[in-house]
Design a protein around this motif. Structure first.
Motif, PDB file in Angstrom:
ATOM      1  N   LYS A  83      20.284  51.763  53.643  1.00 54.52           N
ATOM      2  CA  LYS A  83      21.505  51.212  53.357  1.00 54.52           C
ATOM      3  C   LYS A  83      21.618  49.881  54.213  1.00 54.52           C
ATOM      4  N   ASP A  84      21.734  50.371  55.362  1.00 55.63           N
ATOM      5  CA  ASP A  84      22.198  49.164  56.389  1.00 55.63           C
ATOM      6  C   ASP A  84      21.226  48.034  56.490  1.00 55.63           C
ATOM      7  N   ILE A  85      20.006  48.364  56.130  1.00 58.86           N
ATOM      8  CA  ILE A  85      19.033  47.410  56.312  1.00 58.86           C
ATOM      9  C   ILE A  85      19.054  46.544  54.991  1.00 58.86           C
ATOM     10  N   ALA A  86      19.347  47.120  53.645  1.00 55.98           N
ATOM     11  CA  ALA A  86      19.619  46.452  52.579  1.00 55.98           C
ATOM     12  C   ALA A  86      20.972  45.562  52.742  1.00 55.98           C
ATOM     13  N   GLU A  87      21.871  45.943  53.471  1.00 54.50           N
ATOM     14  CA  GLU A  87      23.274  45.153  53.583  1.00 54.50           C
ATOM     15  C   GLU A  87      22.825  43.824  54.357  1.00 54.50           C
ATOM     16  N   GLU A  88      22.038  44.073  55.436  1.00 55.05           N
ATOM     17  CA  GLU A  88      21.527  42.911  56.391  1.00 55.05           C
ATOM     18  C   GLU A  88      20.581  41.922  55.552  1.00 55.05           C
ATOM     19  N   ALA A  89      20.170  42.481  54.808  1.00 52.14           N
ATOM     20  CA  ALA A  89      18.848  41.796  53.732  1.00 52.14           C
ATOM     21  C   ALA A  89      19.823  40.865  52.956  1.00 52.14           C
ATOM     22  N   VAL A  90      20.899  41.217  52.341  1.00 55.24           N
ATOM     23  CA  VAL A  90      21.649  40.590  51.258  1.00 55.24           C
ATOM     24  C   VAL A  90      22.262  39.565  52.161  1.00 55.24           C
ATOM     25  N   GLY A  91      22.825  39.800  53.269  1.00 55.54           N
ATOM     26  CA  GLY A  91      23.368  39.254  54.338  1.00 55.54           C
ATOM     27  C   GLY A  91      22.678  37.880  54.604  1.00 55.54           C
ATOM     28  N   ILE A  92      21.539  37.833  54.783  1.00 54.16           N
ATOM     29  CA  ILE A  92      20.490  36.588  55.216  1.00 54.16           C
ATOM     30  C   ILE A  92      19.929  35.939  53.784  1.00 54.16           C
ATOM     31  N   GLY A  93      20.212  36.523  52.945  1.00 51.40           N
ATOM     32  CA  GLY A  93      19.731  35.919  51.659  1.00 51.40           C
ATOM     33  C   GLY A  93      18.173  36.113  51.372  1.00 51.40           C
ATOM     34  N   ALA A  94      17.639  37.402  51.846  1.00 47.84           N
ATOM     35  CA  ALA A  94      16.213  37.900  51.394  1.00 47.84           C
ATOM     36  C   ALA A  94      16.249  37.972  49.991  1.00 47.84           C
ATOM     37  N   ASN A  95      15.057  37.527  49.376  1.00 51.63           N
ATOM     38  CA  ASN A  95      14.808  38.053  47.954  1.00 51.63           C
ATOM     39  C   ASN A  95      14.462  39.506  47.575  1.00 51.63           C
ATOM     40  N   VAL A  96      13.646  40.016  48.266  1.00 50.82           N
ATOM     41  CA  VAL A  96      13.015  41.267  48.071  1.00 50.82           C
ATOM     42  C   VAL A  96      13.288  42.334  49.080  1.00 50.82           C
ATOM     43  N   LEU A  97      13.717  43.531  49.013  1.00 50.59           N
ATOM     44  CA  LEU A  97      13.711  44.640  49.911  1.00 50.59           C
ATOM     45  C   LEU A  97      12.578  45.252  49.528  1.00 50.59           C
ATOM     46  N   TRP A  98      11.689  45.779  50.488  1.00 51.13           N
ATOM     47  CA  TRP A  98      10.469  46.455  50.106  1.00 51.13           C
ATOM     48  C   TRP A  98      10.400  47.737  51.022  1.00 51.13           C
ATOM     49  N   ALA A  99      10.711  48.813  50.660  1.00 49.91           N
ATOM     50  CA  ALA A  99      10.737  49.876  51.241  1.00 49.91           C
ATOM     51  C   ALA A  99       9.243  50.770  51.410  1.00 49.91           C
ATOM     52  N   GLN A 100       8.574  51.166  52.070  1.00 47.70           N
ATOM     53  CA  GLN A 100       7.068  51.487  52.277  1.00 47.70           C
ATOM     54  C   GLN A 100       7.082  52.837  51.716  1.00 47.70           C
ATOM     55  N   GLN A 101       5.909  53.191  51.482  1.00 48.04           N
ATOM     56  CA  GLN A 101       5.567  54.634  51.028  1.00 48.04           C
ATOM     57  C   GLN A 101       6.321  55.629  51.681  1.00 48.04           C
ATOM     58  N   GLY A 102       7.063  56.517  50.954  1.00 53.31           N
ATOM     59  CA  GLY A 102       7.912  57.751  51.373  1.00 53.31           C
ATOM     60  C   GLY A 102       9.116  57.129  51.754  1.00 53.31           C
ATOM     61  N   VAL A 103       9.658  55.971  51.775  1.00 45.67           N
ATOM     62  CA  VAL A 103      11.149  55.428  51.970  1.00 45.67           C
ATOM     63  C   VAL A 103      11.679  55.115  50.550  1.00 45.67           C
ATOM     64  N   VAL A 104      12.659  55.980  50.248  1.00 47.84           N
ATOM     65  CA  VAL A 104      13.317  55.964  48.949  1.00 47.84           C
ATOM     66  C   VAL A 104      15.046  56.319  49.212  1.00 47.84           C
ATOM     67  N   ASP A 105      15.773  55.665  48.697  1.00 46.48           N
ATOM     68  CA  ASP A 105      17.136  55.964  48.346  1.00 46.48           C
ATOM     69  C   ASP A 105      17.588  55.452  47.245  1.00 46.48           C
ATOM     70  N   GLU A 106      17.797  56.199  46.512  1.00 43.94           N
ATOM     71  CA  GLU A 106      18.127  55.756  45.061  1.00 43.94           C
ATOM     72  C   GLU A 106      19.639  55.017  45.178  1.00 43.94           C
ATOM     73  N   ALA A 107      20.472  55.462  45.885  1.00 47.37           N
ATOM     74  CA  ALA A 107      21.800  54.883  46.071  1.00 47.37           C
ATOM     75  C   ALA A 107      21.721  53.595  46.490  1.00 47.37           C
ATOM     76  N   VAL A 108      20.753  53.201  47.382  1.00 45.17           N
ATOM     77  CA  VAL A 108      20.527  51.818  47.818  1.00 45.17           C
ATOM     78  C   VAL A 108      20.116  50.960  46.658  1.00 45.17           C
ATOM     79  N   TYR A 109      19.155  51.487  45.822  1.00 40.85           N
ATOM     80  CA  TYR A 109      18.703  50.785  44.664  1.00 40.85           C
ATOM     81  C   TYR A 109      19.844  50.541  43.424  1.00 40.85           C
ATOM     82  N   GLU A 110      20.794  51.437  43.270  1.00 43.58           N
ATOM     83  CA  GLU A 110      21.860  51.247  42.427  1.00 43.58           C
ATOM     84  C   GLU A 110      22.755  50.251  42.925  1.00 43.58           C
ATOM     85  N   LEU A 111      23.134  50.196  44.150  1.00 39.89           N
ATOM     86  CA  LEU A 111      24.039  49.134  45.078  1.00 39.89           C
ATOM     87  C   LEU A 111      23.496  47.907  45.034  1.00 39.89           C
TER      88      LEU A 111
END
Length: 138
Positions: free
Chosen positions: A89-117
């Motif tokens: 979640k914190d990484i996704a927030e920062e990724a949005v803040g820098i204007g990244a296009n894609v957030l890619w979480a490696q195998q085994g890294v999942v957070d449904e709430a992050v996807y929803e947000l």
């Protein structure tokens, strides 16, 4: 709970790889025996610029490491995450803040709430190795 996240189709993955130039790798190690290093090395050899994001190292794969995504000069296309799901979640927030296009979480890294947000601000890929996806969809 029914998950709304699913892996993107091969055409979408191909588009991501064709459009991306720069990958910031959160959690990239400077040790060649670590998966984050090996995966990032393959992506670098494929022609992507790799930027390490790890406060515990100075550099990796010949590139200066940054403590945070927000410190990186220039645009980032993909934020590739090699951290536990709890940090996503914190990484996704920062990724949005820098204007990244894609957030890619490696195998085994999942957070449904992050996807929803964040799936409206970022194209979110979770639980999928970027190296494997690249090798099958480029």
């Amino acid at each position: 709970m029914i998950m709304s996240y699913s892996h993107p189709n091969p055409e979408r993955l191909k588009d991501i790889f064709n459009q991306a130039k720069t990958i910031a790798v959160v959690g990239l190690s400077d040790q060649s025996n670590r998966v984050s290093y090996q995966v990032s090395q393959v992506m670098k050899q494929a022609g992507f610029k790799i930027i390490p994001v790890n406060p515990n190292i100075q550099s990796s794969l010949g590139e200066k490491a940054y403590h945070h995504l927000s410190e990186i000069p220039g645009p980032i296309d993909i934020v590739n995450v090699f951290r536990k799901s709890i940090f996503l979640k914190d990484i996704a927030e920062e990724a949005v803040g820098i204007g990244a296009n894609v957030l890619w979480a490696q195998q085994g890294v999942v957070d449904e709430a992050v996807y929803e947000l964040y799936n409206k601000d970022l194209f979110v890929v979770m639980d999928l190795c970027i190296k494997v996806a690249y090798q099958y969809n480029s």
